[in-house]
Design a protein around this motif. Structure first.
Motif, mmCIF file in Angstrom:
data_model
loop_
_atom_site.group_PDB
_atom_site.id
_atom_site.type_symbol
_atom_site.label_atom_id
_atom_site.label_comp_id
_atom_site.label_asym_id
_atom_site.label_seq_id
_atom_site.Cartn_x
_atom_site.Cartn_y
_atom_site.Cartn_z
ATOM 1 N N VAL A 183 -12.517 -0.182 -3.976
ATOM 2 C CA VAL A 183 -11.995 0.917 -3.169
ATOM 3 C C VAL A 183 -11.379 1.991 -4.055
ATOM 4 O O VAL A 183 -11.598 3.191 -3.849
ATOM 5 C CB VAL A 183 -10.962 0.392 -2.138
ATOM 6 C CG1 VAL A 183 -10.328 1.533 -1.368
ATOM 7 C CG2 VAL A 183 -11.612 -0.585 -1.186
ATOM 8 N N ASN B 14 -9.830 -4.360 -3.922
ATOM 9 C CA ASN B 14 -9.055 -3.169 -4.237
ATOM 10 C C ASN B 14 -9.713 -2.368 -5.357
ATOM 11 O O ASN B 14 -9.717 -1.135 -5.332
ATOM 12 C CB ASN B 14 -7.629 -3.556 -4.624
ATOM 13 C CG ASN B 14 -6.723 -2.358 -4.694
ATOM 14 O OD1 ASN B 14 -6.707 -1.537 -3.795
ATOM 15 N ND2 ASN B 14 -5.985 -2.250 -5.780
ATOM 16 N N PRO C 289 -12.563 -8.321 3.538
ATOM 17 C CA PRO C 289 -12.394 -6.908 3.153
ATOM 18 C C PRO C 289 -12.895 -6.650 1.733
ATOM 19 O O PRO C 289 -13.067 -7.569 0.936
ATOM 20 C CB PRO C 289 -10.880 -6.703 3.241
ATOM 21 C CG PRO C 289 -10.293 -8.049 3.050
ATOM 22 C CD PRO C 289 -11.292 -9.027 3.582
ATOM 23 N N ARG C 290 -13.099 -5.371 1.431
ATOM 24 C CA ARG C 290 -13.519 -4.984 0.081
ATOM 25 C C ARG C 290 -12.388 -5.232 -0.901
ATOM 26 O O ARG C 290 -11.215 -5.213 -0.544
ATOM 27 C CB ARG C 290 -13.899 -3.507 0.042
ATOM 28 C CG ARG C 290 -15.096 -3.168 0.888
ATOM 29 C CD ARG C 290 -15.384 -1.699 0.853
ATOM 30 N NE ARG C 290 -14.312 -0.965 1.533
ATOM 31 C CZ ARG C 290 -14.168 0.344 1.500
ATOM 32 N NH1 ARG C 290 -15.014 1.082 0.825
ATOM 33 N NH2 ARG C 290 -13.192 0.927 2.142
ATOM 34 N N GLU D 149 -9.084 -2.797 7.212
ATOM 35 C CA GLU D 149 -9.968 -3.909 6.868
ATOM 36 C C GLU D 149 -9.207 -5.232 6.844
ATOM 37 O O GLU D 149 -9.727 -6.269 7.255
ATOM 38 C CB GLU D 149 -10.640 -3.669 5.514
ATOM 39 C CG GLU D 149 -11.693 -2.585 5.538
ATOM 40 C CD GLU D 149 -12.243 -2.279 4.166
ATOM 41 O OE1 GLU D 149 -11.914 -2.979 3.186
ATOM 42 O OE2 GLU D 149 -13.023 -1.314 4.057
ATOM 43 N N ARG D 150 -7.979 -5.204 6.364
ATOM 44 C CA ARG D 150 -7.176 -6.421 6.328
ATOM 45 C C ARG D 150 -6.840 -6.903 7.735
ATOM 46 O O ARG D 150 -6.882 -8.092 8.025
ATOM 47 C CB ARG D 150 -5.900 -6.173 5.514
ATOM 48 C CG ARG D 150 -5.008 -7.372 5.303
ATOM 49 C CD ARG D 150 -5.722 -8.546 4.660
ATOM 50 N NE ARG D 150 -6.271 -8.248 3.374
ATOM 51 C CZ ARG D 150 -5.874 -8.768 2.223
ATOM 52 N NH1 ARG D 150 -4.879 -9.611 2.206
ATOM 53 N NH2 ARG D 150 -6.479 -8.442 1.105
ATOM 54 N N GLN E 89 -8.104 0.227 3.774
ATOM 55 C CA GLN E 89 -7.853 -1.140 3.324
ATOM 56 C C GLN E 89 -6.961 -1.900 4.297
ATOM 57 O O GLN E 89 -7.192 -3.082 4.559
ATOM 58 C CB GLN E 89 -7.211 -1.143 1.931
ATOM 59 C CG GLN E 89 -8.197 -0.908 0.825
ATOM 60 C CD GLN E 89 -7.551 -1.117 -0.519
ATOM 61 O OE1 GLN E 89 -6.636 -0.385 -0.891
ATOM 62 N NE2 GLN E 89 -8.019 -2.115 -1.237
ATOM 63 N N LYS F 193 0.834 -1.207 0.000
ATOM 64 C CA LYS F 193 0.000 0.000 0.000
ATOM 65 C C LYS F 193 0.869 1.259 0.000
ATOM 66 O O LYS F 193 0.520 2.258 -0.629
ATOM 67 C CB LYS F 193 -0.965 0.001 1.192
ATOM 68 C CG LYS F 193 -1.973 -1.130 1.150
ATOM 69 C CD LYS F 193 -2.769 -1.116 -0.139
ATOM 70 C CE LYS F 193 -3.640 -2.327 -0.263
ATOM 71 N NZ LYS F 193 -4.304 -2.419 -1.553
ATOM 72 N N LYS G 163 -8.087 6.031 1.736
ATOM 73 C CA LYS G 163 -8.672 4.769 1.265
ATOM 74 C C LYS G 163 -7.698 3.608 1.458
ATOM 75 O O LYS G 163 -8.107 2.506 1.839
ATOM 76 C CB LYS G 163 -9.084 4.871 -0.210
ATOM 77 C CG LYS G 163 -10.250 5.790 -0.462
ATOM 78 C CD LYS G 163 -11.504 5.239 0.163
ATOM 79 C CE LYS G 163 -12.693 6.124 -0.119
ATOM 80 N NZ LYS G 163 -13.915 5.629 0.506
#
Length: 135
Positions: free
Chosen positions: A103, A100, A97-98, A86-87, A83, A58, A79
């Motif tokens: 997002v 990538n 998680p959502r 969320e991870r 992430q 990231k 954002k």
């Protein structure tokens, strides 16, 4: 291609620590700065390596976005941080998680709005400056 970028990021980070250790004649670092992040500190022992690689990924994405974006905004960074959060949650609770792609689509929409707002403000400032110069 992604793996070499992460390796470069880790080597760059490690290089600073090694140079500092050589300069002060101290011990060379076992881990880099990324490993000392609060994100990694919150992860379980078995997930520390996973989350540190994810965080490095990231960071690499964020640096590329900063380099190539025309108008700097904090939207993408926020954002990417979400992430990582969320991870971490996924490793703790199993909540998926959502993706990538989702997002980044959200971030693109928000970044365009923010960039348009910043551009409008800059244009107003430029007009005011030009008016003052005419007087």
């Amino acid at each position: 291609q992604r793996h070499w970028m992460l390796s470069i990021l880790r080597l760059w980070e490690l290089g600073w620590h090694v140079l500092r250790a050589l300069k002060t004649r101290g011990n060379t670092p076992k881990y880099g700065l990324i490993f000392h992040s609060t994100f990694i500190g919150r992860a379980a022992a078995k997930n520390k390596g996973r989350i540190s690689r994810y965080l490095a990924n990231k960071c690499s994405i964020a640096s590329r976005i900063d380099c190539f974006s025309e108008v700097p905004t904090s939207v993408f960074g926020e954002k990417l941080r979400e992430q990582v959060e969320e991870r971490l949650s996924f490793y703790e609770t199993g909540e998926i998680p959502r993706k990538n792609l989702e997002v980044m689509k959200e971030a693109m929409v928000q970044a365009e709005e923010v960039a348009a707002e910043i551009t409008r403000k800059l244009e107003k400032q430029e007009k005011k400056r030009l008016k003052k110069e005419k007087k």
